[in-house]
Design an enzyme around this catalytic site. Structure first.
Site, short mmCIF file in Angstrom:
data_model
loop_
_atom_site.label_atom_id
_atom_site.label_comp_id
_atom_site.label_asym_id
_atom_site.label_seq_id
_atom_site.Cartn_x
_atom_site.Cartn_y
_atom_site.Cartn_z
N ASP A 61 2.52 9.88 2.18
CA ASP A 61 1.58 9.26 3.03
C ASP A 61 0.98 9.99 4.61
OD1 ASP A 61 -0.59 7.56 3.53
OD2 ASP A 61 0.62 5.89 3.53
N HIS A 81 0.48 -1.47 3.16
CA HIS A 81 -0.90 -1.13 3.85
C HIS A 81 -1.64 -2.52 3.77
CE1 HIS A 81 -0.73 3.42 2.61
NE2 HIS A 81 -0.09 3.09 3.63
N PHE A 82 -2.50 -2.81 4.95
CA PHE A 82 -3.09 -3.91 4.97
C PHE A 82 -4.31 -3.70 5.98
CE2 PHE A 82 0.04 -4.01 8.10
CZ PHE A 82 -0.56 -4.34 9.35
N ALA A 83 -5.29 -4.78 5.83
CA ALA A 83 -6.26 -4.82 6.84
C ALA A 83 -6.11 -6.37 7.36
CB ALA A 83 -7.61 -4.56 6.36
N HIS A 108 1.83 7.43 12.54
CA HIS A 108 3.22 7.33 12.45
C HIS A 108 3.91 8.19 11.46
CE1 HIS A 108 2.32 3.30 10.30
NE2 HIS A 108 2.53 4.15 9.37
N HIS A 126 7.56 1.51 14.30
CA HIS A 126 5.90 1.38 13.87
C HIS A 126 5.73 0.11 12.97
CE1 HIS A 126 7.74 1.82 9.59
NE2 HIS A 126 6.52 2.00 8.95
N ALA A 159 7.85 -4.00 11.70
CA ALA A 159 9.04 -4.74 11.68
C ALA A 159 10.18 -4.26 11.01
CB ALA A 159 8.69 -6.46 11.45
N GLY A 160 9.97 -3.69 9.98
CA GLY A 160 10.87 -2.94 9.09
C GLY A 160 11.32 -3.84 8.02
#
Length: 391
Positions: free
Chosen positions: A74, A141-143, A243, A306, A308-309
């Site tokens: 990615d 992935h999100f919006a 990132h 980048h 919360a993990g």
């Protein structure tokens, strides 16, 4: 300050306090990666977690070789923050959700003039994956529509021209099938051996890599624009930070050598303001990196967390949660926000419980002297893939 900085080996640093849980496999991968040929230094962030052979949430500095596999498929993945013209007080979440039915489909012909114009401006020549432009993709992935929940630095908000009364949109996506095709081609030809710096293979990869980074940035822009178009509001760009990428790094004094800086789930601290997102049921934070001359920036390879993990591996979450939560329970969060997601597996895999708390992540970065807080952002409506589109 030093309580959030752990020196694991001569080459490896971890920016996490002892109270921040980091899986042992992740630190093992971090140390193992530092042993690759030509590797100078490695820095793990507080959101560090295991990946497929290489850790996620880390930066890697090498000199004689570059390692495309460290960045992964990615290429250019990142976060873009936009501000809408819609007041938070007037945002009806249910009505917004109904208007987002078609935001995963291929952009129709009406978008093509803008797409082609922006491709030319960003020097993107590849067209094979245009069908995926403006789409989020799966995984994490999100919006997400967000509201400003608390302001810590009003002057920074003013500098960014953010109105705390307006609804924000945070888009997290990358280069989709384009990045995947670049990595597959590289691994097929070179496996995981890395590329000698300035070799023909290195130059060829970097050309494709740089185009994928630009493609990913355009993808996030189009995601934002089509979301605003769907709900009939205007939008203004605030910031966009990658990132997942490789860049040439120049010396910054005696404590940072020249080389090639690889970031895998690590946000740069030398490119301005950054959003560090939490899970869909947690706050995100808008932050400002401190002066780069501060003590620990070089040790952190000028990088930040980048997100919360993850705490739990994907594929394990449904078994951990299904006895407590029915599928319908996961469409609302403890912060009062709603979730759109048509993929049951993803609904569980991306549940808030599968992630660390974002305040602990940003707390470690503050304590390490790497950032100051600008604002806390609260989720209002989180859009994940519906599972029916995968270009």
């Amino acid at each position: 300050m030093d309580k959030s900085v752990q020196i694991l080996t001569e080459k490896v640093s971890l920016f996490a306090s002892e109270s921040t849980w980091v899986e042992g496999l992740a630190t093992q991968q971090l140390i193992k990666t530092s042993e690759l040929a030509g590797m100078i230094a490695v820095a793990g962030m507080p959101d560090l977690h295991p990946g497929r052979g290489y850790p996620i949430g880390a930066a890697f500095l090498s000199d004689t070789k570059v390692y495309p596999a460290l960045v992964g498929n990615d290429i250019g993945c990142g976060m873009a923050l936009w501000q809408s013209s819609l007041n938070v007080a007037k945002a009806n979440v249910d009505k917004l959700a109904k208007k987002l039915r078609h935001v995963e489909s291929e952009l129709d012909e009406s978008w093509q003039p803008l797409v082609q114009k922006r491709k030319v401006e960003k020097q993107i020549s590849v067209s094979l994956f245009d069908v995926a432009l403006g789409t989020i993709g799966g995984g994490n992935h999100f919006a997400e529509f967000q509201a400003v929940d608390e302001v810590y630095d009003a002057s920074a908000m003013e500098q960014l021209n953010i109105d705390r009364k307006k609804l924000l949109l945070l888009a997290h996506s990358g280069s989709r099938g384009l990045g995947q095709s670049i990595l597959v081609g590289h691994i097929t030809e070179h496996n995981h051996q890395g590329l000698l710096v300035n070799s023909p293979a290195h130059l060829t990869y970097m050309q494709a890599h740089n185009e994928a980074v630009s493609w990913a940035e355009l993808n996030r822009e189009l995601i934002a624009r089509r979301f605003f178009d769907a709900i009939n509001v205007n939008g203004e760009f605030v910031l966009d930070v990658n990132h997942n990428f490789i860049e040439e790094s120049t010396p910054r004094g005696d404590d940072h050598k020249a080389g090639w800086l690889h970031r895998k789930g690590a946000t740069p601290s030398d490119k301005g303001y950054v959003v560090i997102p939490g899970s869909r049921g947690d706050y995100s934070y808008l932050v400002k990196p401190t002066a780069l001359t501060s003590k620990h920036h070089a040790l952190a390879l000028y990088s930040l967390a980048h997100g919360a993990g993850r705490k739990w591996k994907r594929g394990e979450c449904q078994a951990r949660l299904s006895h407590k939560y029915k599928k319908d329970d996961l469409y609302k969060t403890s912060l009062g926000s709603k979730v759109i997601c048509g993929d049951k597996g993803l609904l569980y895999d991306e549940a808030p419980q599968a992630y660390k708390r974002c305040d602990s992540i940003v707390g470690d970065l503050v304590n390490a002297g790497l950032i100051t807080l600008v604002a806390r952002l609260r989720p209002v409506l989180t859009f994940k893939t519906q599972g029916g589109y995968s270009a």
